[in-house]
Design a protein around this motif. Structure first.
Motif, PDB file in Angstrom:
ATOM      1  N   LEU A 278      48.559  62.765  51.172  1.00  0.00           N
ATOM      2  CA  LEU A 278      49.332  64.105  51.342  1.00  0.00           C
ATOM      3  C   LEU A 278      48.169  65.128  50.854  1.00  0.00           C
ATOM      4  CD1 LEU A 278      53.144  63.631  50.273  1.00  0.00           C
ATOM      5  CD2 LEU A 278      52.069  64.193  52.454  1.00  0.00           C
ATOM      6  N   ARG A 279      47.617  64.933  49.789  1.00  0.00           N
ATOM      7  CA  ARG A 279      46.470  65.951  49.237  1.00  0.00           C
ATOM      8  C   ARG A 279      45.292  65.860  50.214  1.00  0.00           C
ATOM      9  NH1 ARG A 279      47.598  68.560  44.783  1.00  0.00           N
ATOM     10  NH2 ARG A 279      49.424  67.616  43.436  1.00  0.00           N
ATOM     11  N   ALA A 280      45.198  64.652  51.035  1.00  0.00           N
ATOM     12  CA  ALA A 280      44.064  64.711  51.842  1.00  0.00           C
ATOM     13  C   ALA A 280      44.007  65.697  53.142  1.00  0.00           C
ATOM     14  CB  ALA A 280      43.646  63.101  52.339  1.00  0.00           C
ATOM     15  N   LEU A 281      45.223  65.972  53.420  1.00  0.00           N
ATOM     16  CA  LEU A 281      45.647  66.979  54.634  1.00  0.00           C
ATOM     17  C   LEU A 281      45.287  68.410  54.175  1.00  0.00           C
ATOM     18  CD1 LEU A 281      48.968  65.571  56.050  1.00  0.00           C
ATOM     19  CD2 LEU A 281      46.648  65.268  57.028  1.00  0.00           C
ATOM     20  N   PRO A 282      45.034  69.434  55.082  1.00  0.00           N
ATOM     21  CA  PRO A 282      44.501  70.645  54.607  1.00  0.00           C
ATOM     22  C   PRO A 282      45.800  71.301  53.903  1.00  0.00           C
ATOM     23  CG  PRO A 282      44.144  70.239  57.001  1.00  0.00           C
ATOM     24  CD  PRO A 282      44.935  69.000  56.504  1.00  0.00           C
ATOM     25  N   GLN A 283      45.410  72.005  52.635  1.00  0.00           N
ATOM     26  CA  GLN A 283      46.511  72.657  51.984  1.00  0.00           C
ATOM     27  C   GLN A 283      46.338  73.958  51.998  1.00  0.00           C
ATOM     28  OE1 GLN A 283      47.785  70.123  49.089  1.00  0.00           O
ATOM     29  NE2 GLN A 283      47.035  69.067  50.939  1.00  0.00           N
TER      30      GLN A 283
END
Lengths: 236, 195
Positions: free
Chosen positions: A109-114
Motif C-alpha cells: 500500500l505504501r508503494a502506491l502514490p501517497q
C-alpha cells in the motif's frame, strides 16, 4: 388551577421520560410505523444527497497550525479497547466485484502514490476537528486491483467489528483515501491503525478504522450505525 | 370580490402545518444539540429516543418546514398578503409597544399592528436564517458557499442555535398574547369574519 398545573407537569415529565413513545429507532429489528416513515424519509434523503453530490467539489483544506491537538478519539467503545492489528502480518482482504483479490500488505500500500490532506472531520454529533492524514487514493487502489467501478457500493469491515459502506461516486472522489499516516506518523491503534478510510466529504462515522476487508458490490451492505438509524449517505 | 375573512385559508393551513413542523424541528433539534452541547446545559426534553432518531426526525420534518414555508411565501407574494407587514415605522412600533404593556393596544381585526408587523417579520427572518444555517451544517462541503457565508461550519452551528432561540422567544410571546386576547384564536381556525 393547581390541579391542572400538576397534570401539565406530569404530562411534561412523561414526555421527557418517553419522547414520543415508539418514534425512536430503538429496536431496528422491530420497526414500528414511525420507524418505517423515518426509513422512507432517510432513503429519500439518500437520493437527494446523491443528486446534490458534485464529484468536483472539494472539501475545504486547512493550514498545519489549524490542526486540532490533541486529536479526539471517538468510537462505540473506550480508547483502551481499540483493537491492535499486527502490522507485519497485515493483509487487506479484498472481496466482491474485484479482479485481483490477493491481499495487500502495508508495504504494498505504501508503494502506491501517497496523498496528504489537512481536512475537517465532522462528527454526526455536531463537533468537528481538523487533522492531517495521508495514504492511497481509493480511486487509485480500486483501479490497481481491477474493481468494477460501475458497482454501486464499496464496503468495509474492521478489526473491531465495525462495518460501513459508501457509494461509488464518493469512493472515487480525489479526497477519499485509504489513510496510513496521521499527523505524519503511521496510524496508531485507537486512531485506526493500520489502515482507515478518510473521506472528508462524509460524516465522521463513514470513516471506518482498522479496515481488514474491502469489497465492491451491488448489494446494499449497510453499516454499524446506518443499520441503527443514521442516514446511510451522510454526505457533507 | 374579496372574501371577507380575517385569515384566508392558505394562511391558516400553512400556519398549522408550520406548528407541526416547528414542534418537530425544535424538539428533534434539542435532541441533536444534547449530543454535543454548545453551552453548559442540556435540553430536558427532545423528540427521538437517541441521536440517530433525533436526526432522522429533523431531516424528515425539514421537508415539511421548507415546502410549507415556500408555499406560504409564494401565496403571500401572489395574494398581496405581504403588504400587511408594511410599512413598519419605529414610532408606531414604540407607540404600539407602550400600549401593549399598558394592556391598552387596540385590536383591529384583519390589520397587523406595528408590534405584530415587527414580530411576524422577525420570526420569518429567524426561520429563514434557521433553514440557511441548517443547510450549511448539513452540507458544509456541497453547499460550501452557504457555509462560508455564515463564517464556516463552527459558526453556522451557533447561528442555527440562536435562530432557534429567536423562534422560541417569538412562540412564547405569541402564545402569551393569544392567552391575553383569546378571541384571536378562533378566527385562526375558522377564518373568522371581518365586520
Amino acid at each position: 388551577m393547581i390541579q391542572r398545573r400538576s397534570l401539565l407537569l406530569r404530562a411534561m415529565a412523561l414526555g421527557a421520560a418517553a419522547p414520543l413513545g415508539g418514534c425512536n429507532y430503538e429496536d431496528p429489528a422491530h420497526p414500528d410505523l414511525a420507524d418505517k416513515f423515518l426509513h422512507a424519509m432517510s432513503a429519500w434523503n439518500d437520493r437527494v444527497q446523491e443528486a446534490l453530490f458534485d464529484p468536483r467539489t472539494l472539501a475545504p483544506t486547512f493550514r498545519a497550525d489549524q490542526i486540532t491537538r490533541p486529536p479526539r478519539f471517538n468510537a462505540f467503545y473506550s480508547i483502551d479497547q481499540a483493537p491492535v492489528v499486527d502490522a507485519a502480518s497485515y493483509k487487506l482482504e479484498l472481496g466482491g466485484q474485484i479482479q485481483s483479490k490477493t491481499g495487500w500488505s502495508l508495504a504494498q500500500l505504501r508503494a502506491l502514490p501517497q496523498h496528504e490532506q489537512i481536512t475537517r472531520f465532522v462528527c454526526v454529533e455536531g463537533w468537528r476537528v481538523i487533522g492531517q492524514w495521508s495514504g492511497v487514493r481509493l480511486s487509485d487502489f480500486l483501479a490497481h486491483v481491477g474493481a468494477d467501478t460501475s458497482c454501486k457500493y464499496v464496503s468495509f469491515k474492521c478489526a473491531d467489528g465495525y462495518y460501513s459502506s459508501i457509494d461509488m461516486p464518493s469512493a472515487l472522489h480525489p479526497q477519499t483515501i485509504l489513510a496510513l499516516d496521521f499527523l505524519g506518523q503511521p496510524l496508531t491503534a485507537p486512531f485506526g491503525a493500520p489502515v482507515r478510510l478518510r473521506i472528508p466529504i462524509k460524516l465522521g462515522f463513514k470513516n471506518p478504522k482498522s479496515i481488514i476487508q474491502l469489497a465492491v458490490t451491488n448489494v446494499y451492505p449497510g453499516g454499524y450505525w446506518e443499520d441503527q438509524g443514521y442516514n446511510w449517505f451522510s454526505g457533507s | 370580490m374579496r372574501a371577507r375573512v380575517i385569515h384566508p385559508w392558505p394562511l391558516r393551513l400553512t400556519h398549522w402545518l408550520n406548528v407541526i413542523a416547528m414542534v418537530m424541528m425544535i424538539g428533534s433539534g434539542w435532541q441533536i444539540y444534547n449530543a454535543s452541547p454548545l453551552f453548559n446545559f442540556n435540553f430536558p426534553v427532545g423528540i427521538g429516543a437517541w441521536l440517530g432518531a433525533g436526526i432522522a426526525w429533523h431531516l424528515a420534518a425539514m421537508w415539511l418546514l421548507v415546502l410549507n414555508g415556500l408555499i406560504y411565501l409564494v401565496w403571500s407574494l401572489a395574494s398581496g398578503h405581504y403588504r400587511k407587514f408594511f410599512p413598519i415605522r419605529p414610532r408606531a412600533v414604540l407607540a404600539d409597544l407602550g400600549a401593549a404593556f399598558r394592556f391598552n393596544l387596540k385590536h383591529e381585526r384583519g390589520v397587523y399592528n406595528a408590534v405584530q408587523r415587527l414580530l411576524y417579520l422577525g420570526v420569518l427572518l429567524a426561520g429563514l436564517l434557521a433553514v440557511l444555517s441548517g443547510l450549511s451544517i448539513w452540507k458544509p462541503v456541497q453547499l460550501w458557499f452557504l457555509c462560508d457565508a455564515f463564517g464556516g461550519f463552527f459558526i453556522a452551528r451557533y447561528v442555527h442555535f440562536f435562530a432557534m432561540t429567536g423562534i422560541c422567544l417569538f412562540i412564547l410571546v405569541h402564545l402569551l398574547l393569544v392567552a391575553l386576547v383569546p378571541k384571536t384564536l378562533p378566527p385562526m381556525i375558522t377564518g373568522g369574519r371581518l365586520p
